[in-house]
Every structure is written in C-alpha cells, then in structure tokens.
Design an enzyme around this catalytic site. Sequence first.
Site, mmCIF file in Angstrom:
data_model
loop_
_atom_site.group_PDB
_atom_site.id
_atom_site.type_symbol
_atom_site.label_atom_id
_atom_site.label_comp_id
_atom_site.label_asym_id
_atom_site.label_seq_id
_atom_site.Cartn_x
_atom_site.Cartn_y
_atom_site.Cartn_z
ATOM 1 N N ASP A 130 0.872 -1.584 -0.317
ATOM 2 C CA ASP A 130 -0.156 0.203 -0.145
ATOM 3 C C ASP A 130 1.067 1.366 0.133
ATOM 4 O OD1 ASP A 130 -2.909 0.583 1.066
ATOM 5 O OD2 ASP A 130 -1.396 2.452 0.644
ATOM 6 N N HIS B 267 -10.589 -7.099 -14.064
ATOM 7 C CA HIS B 267 -11.492 -6.372 -12.760
ATOM 8 C C HIS B 267 -12.804 -6.604 -12.199
ATOM 9 C CE1 HIS B 267 -12.332 -1.891 -11.258
ATOM 10 N NE2 HIS B 267 -14.268 -2.533 -12.074
ATOM 11 N N GLY C 72 -15.743 3.351 3.322
ATOM 12 C CA GLY C 72 -14.208 3.810 2.974
ATOM 13 C C GLY C 72 -13.260 3.446 1.704
ATOM 14 N N HIS D 156 -11.370 -1.577 -6.685
ATOM 15 C CA HIS D 156 -11.939 -2.547 -7.384
ATOM 16 C C HIS D 156 -11.088 -3.617 -6.704
ATOM 17 C CE1 HIS D 156 -8.150 -4.527 -10.919
ATOM 18 N NE2 HIS D 156 -8.675 -5.720 -10.123
ATOM 19 N N HIS E 120 -10.079 -5.582 -3.344
ATOM 20 C CA HIS E 120 -8.954 -5.324 -2.691
ATOM 21 C C HIS E 120 -8.287 -5.756 -1.083
ATOM 22 C CE1 HIS E 120 -9.620 -0.834 -2.528
ATOM 23 N NE2 HIS E 120 -9.345 -0.996 -1.516
ATOM 24 N N HIS F 215 -6.842 -5.252 2.689
ATOM 25 C CA HIS F 215 -5.642 -5.920 2.991
ATOM 26 C C HIS F 215 -4.988 -6.197 3.444
ATOM 27 C CE1 HIS F 215 -6.977 -0.876 2.414
ATOM 28 N NE2 HIS F 215 -8.296 -1.486 2.145
HETATM 29 P P1 AMP Z 1 -9.948 1.165 -0.031
HETATM 30 O O1 AMP Z 1 -9.836 2.883 0.528
HETATM 31 O O2 AMP Z 1 -10.001 0.259 0.998
HETATM 32 O O3 AMP Z 1 -10.372 1.565 -1.517
HETATM 33 O O4 AMP Z 1 -8.071 1.047 -0.135
HETATM 34 C C1 AMP Z 1 -7.694 1.792 -1.176
HETATM 35 C C2 AMP Z 1 -6.069 1.342 -0.922
HETATM 36 O O5 AMP Z 1 -5.424 1.720 -1.788
HETATM 37 C C3 AMP Z 1 -5.319 3.108 0.276
HETATM 38 O O6 AMP Z 1 -5.083 2.660 1.062
HETATM 39 C C4 AMP Z 1 -4.721 3.121 -0.920
HETATM 40 O O7 AMP Z 1 -3.242 4.131 0.349
HETATM 41 C C5 AMP Z 1 -4.218 2.561 -1.515
HETATM 42 N N1 AMP Z 1 -2.991 3.186 -2.615
HETATM 43 C C6 AMP Z 1 -4.080 4.044 -3.859
HETATM 44 N N2 AMP Z 1 -3.299 4.362 -4.699
HETATM 45 C C7 AMP Z 1 -2.305 3.139 -4.548
HETATM 46 C C8 AMP Z 1 -1.472 3.500 -5.584
HETATM 47 N N3 AMP Z 1 -1.196 4.023 -6.569
HETATM 48 N N4 AMP Z 1 0.007 2.439 -4.923
HETATM 49 C C9 AMP Z 1 -0.434 1.347 -4.054
HETATM 50 N N5 AMP Z 1 -2.080 1.630 -2.842
HETATM 51 C C10 AMP Z 1 -1.855 2.937 -3.366
HETATM 52 ZN ZN ZN Z 2 -9.710 -2.560 -12.097
#
Ligand code: AMP
Ligand code: ZN
Length: 113
Positions: free
Chosen positions: A30, A46, A92, A97, A99, A101
């Site tokens: 992240d 996606h 949040g 897409h 993901h 954590h």
């Molecule tokens: P969410 O808020 O659950 O959608 O998590 C999205 C996560 O993506 C956040 O923790 C961001 O810090 C992370 N993020 C956004 N852009 C990037 C990037 N280019 N590379 C890695 N992590 C990213």
């Molecule tokens: Zn995507």
Amino acid sequence: MSECLFCEIVAHELDADIVHETANTLAFRDIHPVAPVHVLVIPKKHVASSQELGAATGELLAELFETIKTVAEHADVDAGHRLVTNVGAAAGQTVPHLHFHVIGGRPLSWPPG
Ligand code: AMP
Ligand code: ZN
C-alpha cells in the site's frame, strides 16, 4: 490507459511495489501504509468489490486467499494480522477494484473506526 488505478498496476502502466504474483492475482505494498506490513491483494481481472463474488468466482476467490496466505507468511505475520476489504464509499472504499488489505506488524485495536 485504463480508468481503474489497480487495473493500471496490473497492466504495468503504473508502478507498484509488487511482493507476490500468481496467474490471476497480484499483491503489492500500500502506498500509504498504516502498519509495518500493509499489502493489498487484488484479482488481476477487474471486480468492483466482494459484492461481485459468489459461486461463479469460487476458483478466483480460492486463489486470492492462497495469495493472502503466502503474503502473510512471507511478511512473518501469518500468526497475527488483519484482513480487511472495504465495500462502498460509506465503508471507506476509495478504489473500486476489489482489494484485501493485509495489515500487521504492530498491535491492532478493535473495533475499527
Ligand atoms: P480502500 O480505501 O479500502 O479502497 O483502499 C485503497 C488503498 O489503496 C488505500 O489504502 C491507498 O493507500 C491505496 N493506494 C492508492 N493508490 C495506490 C497506489 N498507486 N499504489 C499502492 N496503493 C495505493
Ligand atoms: Zn480495475
């Protein structure tokens, strides 16, 4: 260029610190880590959120969890980490897409905010 940030990472149009890759999944650090270990695990295809997962995506889901397990083992947090997926803006989710954590490496409190 794709309009989805994480699809751009999958397509190597955007740099990421990739820690693990399988045929259908990708894991990368992240960009704004909230703990010493903070890795995002995504499907290469996606998928907007876990709301789109079901019986038809069973094999992909199994592969995602294999990747999550490998990431946790490699980061030495297999015995203690938090696995989170935010669904929708109200929870949040900022990148639409799917993901997961993988967060660890420090004590984590509960409940989350
Ligand atoms: P969410 O808020 O659950 O959608 O998590 C999205 C996560 O993506 C956040 O923790 C961001 O810090 C992370 N993020 C956004 N852009 C990037 C990037 N280019 N590379 C890695 N992590 C990213
Ligand atoms: Zn995507």
